[in-house]
Design an enzyme around this catalytic site. Structure first.
Site, PDB file in Angstrom:
ATOM      1  N   ASP A 195       6.486  -8.714  -4.431  1.00 20.52           N
ATOM      2  CA  ASP A 195       7.041  -7.496  -3.843  1.00 20.52           C
ATOM      3  C   ASP A 195       6.989  -7.561  -2.321  1.00 20.52           C
ATOM      4  O   ASP A 195       6.447  -8.504  -1.739  1.00 20.52           O
ATOM      5  CB  ASP A 195       6.257  -6.277  -4.337  1.00 20.52           C
ATOM      6  CG  ASP A 195       6.517  -5.972  -5.796  1.00 20.52           C
ATOM      7  OD1 ASP A 195       7.555  -6.414  -6.314  1.00 20.52           O
ATOM      8  OD2 ASP A 195       5.678  -5.294  -6.420  1.00 20.52           O
ATOM      9  N   LYS A 217      11.197  -3.967  -3.233  1.00 20.70           N
ATOM     10  CA  LYS A 217      12.015  -2.761  -3.104  1.00 20.70           C
ATOM     11  C   LYS A 217      11.702  -2.067  -1.792  1.00 20.70           C
ATOM     12  O   LYS A 217      10.578  -2.081  -1.307  1.00 20.70           O
ATOM     13  CB  LYS A 217      11.754  -1.809  -4.269  1.00 20.70           C
ATOM     14  CG  LYS A 217      12.079  -2.384  -5.644  1.00 20.70           C
ATOM     15  CD  LYS A 217      11.730  -1.390  -6.736  1.00 20.70           C
ATOM     16  CE  LYS A 217      12.098  -1.916  -8.119  1.00 20.70           C
ATOM     17  NZ  LYS A 217      11.307  -3.096  -8.495  1.00 20.70           N
TER      18      LYS A 217
END
Length: 410
Positions: A195, A217
């Site tokens: 991530d 994200k």
């Protein structure tokens, strides 16, 4: 000369002569290796006696005779009597059975290595110049420390037929807050799917041949949808690769780890979950805000700040003894605070915004529920931030405060 070898003792008879504390410790290792253990001794420690009573080992409460080794694959003697131990070694040697002489390691035909493990790798240390268990243990511990740091190469050069996926919680960001298990799995990984947040600094320590896939994200920008992340994990593992899905925080605290577990299991891919320190706890802590505190707050309510507060969340916001921690809640703060106030939460409820927790850019903004939206706008609150609502967010609770109300502090 000493040769270091790995022995498969699964379901093989190991005879232990003597039943004192040394033997009790060794029995634990032998049973962990799958051995069938027979103990020969007139008396035994309470621990060995309990194992025998439970049927975990066989105990013959008598003195040793040479024939006790007729069916043995391995032998251990620790009687406390040099002459008896020497006799056991001699009887074992005559039957071509390797024997550890715990009373005098140099006079046996085998030694038990000081061991450490990482995944499916076992490392053993023995001394070639006479038995030296303390030195072997010291070397073993030094190697174990390096393994825990992820500093030693552990990846297989030959790929297994079926790979695996490990969902690793990386914690709030600092590499030294990764768990020992997380570091070991990263050292073994062929592929790391990571991530944007979390301990991304550890990626620079990985080998050049480790595939790194960024699926991070950002607010209002999800370049790799969850279904595609699931497919990536399954595809790489199906090729026989070891895949680490490195997440910030904990995989099961708004990390969508459950969805990835289900996807892997549906595809027949072995999957494990390694917990991490959740930012819901670690980030407030970094700002001196305990999420529970005796006499102040005994209940912790963690919510997704992007969603409308539920009845349970609103009740917690009204409760003087509860702490509400909202993750991913910066953009929805006006709606969240407005709903809390409309539901009867007090305007003076203390609030703390902790931005970029556990980084050099960390900043804390102290305010109240009634002023939260205005102060967040005035101070330019931005993601990533953790929002804490409750009496634990009072500035003076743990830290001395000499700044004006609601002023941002670094």
């Amino acid at each position: 000369m000493i040769a270091l070898a790995g022995l498969d003792l699964t379901d093989k008879l190991v005879v232990c002569v003597g039943a004192g504390s040394v033997t009790e410790r060794r029995i634990s290792r032998l049973r962990a290796a799958g051995a069938r253990v027979r103990v020969i001794a007139p008396d035994a420690t309470d621990g060995i006696a309990a194992l025998a009573a439970a049927g975990e080992v066989e105990w013959l409460a008598r003195t040793f005779v040479d024939g006790d080794l007729d069916e043995a694959w391995f032998c251990h003697t620790a009687t406390g009597h040099a002459a008896i131990d020497a006799r056991v070694v001699s009887a074992a040697d005559a039957r071509r059975v390797w024997c550890i002489n715990a009373g005098h390691g140099g006079k046996g035909t085998a030694r038990l290595a000081a061991e450490t493990r990482s995944g499916d790798v076992m490392i053993g240390v023995v001394s070639t110049a006479g038995a030296d268990p303390r030195r072997s243990a010291a070397v073993r511990d030094a190697i174990a420390d390096r393994l825990a740091e992820g500093a030693l190469p552990l990846r297989r050069r030959r790929r297994p037929l079926v790979g695996s996926v490990a969902l690793v919680g990386g914690g709030p960001g600092p590499v030294d807050l990764l768990t020992v298990r997380a570091r070991a799995l990263l050292a073994e990984a062929d592929v790391v799917v990571h991530d944007r947040l979390g301990p991304t600094g550890v990626l620079a320590e990985l080998g050049d041949d480790v595939e790194l896939i960024d699926v991070g994200k950002r607010p209002h920008h999800h370049p790799v949808p969850q279904d595609e992340i699931n497919a990536l994990l399954i595809d790489r593992a199906a090729r026989g690769l070891r895949v680490v899905r490195l997440k910030g925080g904990d995989p099961f605290v708004y990390g969508r780890g459950g969805e990835e577990v289900l996807a892997c299991r549906a595809a027949g891919i072995p999957v494990e979950v390694v917990p991490g320190i959740s930012s819901a706890i670690a980030v407030p802590q970094a700002a001196g805000v305990p999420v529970t505190h005796r006499g102040v707050a005994g209940t912790l309510h963690i919510v997704n700040g992007q969603e409308a507060p539920t009845a349970a969340t609103l009740a917690a916001l009204r409760d003087d003894t509860a702490t509400v921690v909202a993750l991913m809640g910066v953009s929805a703060l006006p709606r969240f605070a407005g709903a809390a106030l409309a539901a009867g939460a007090p305007t003076e409820r203390p609030v703390a915004f902790v931005e970029n927790g556990h980084t050099p850019a960390q900043r804390t903004i102290r305010t109240t529920l009634g002023s939260a939206v205005a102060d967040a706008e005035a101070h330019g609150l931005a993601n990533p931030a953790v929002l804490v609502f409750g009496e634990v967010a009072r500035p003076e609770l743990l830290l001395p405060v000499a700044v004006p109300h609601a002023e941002g502090t670094g």
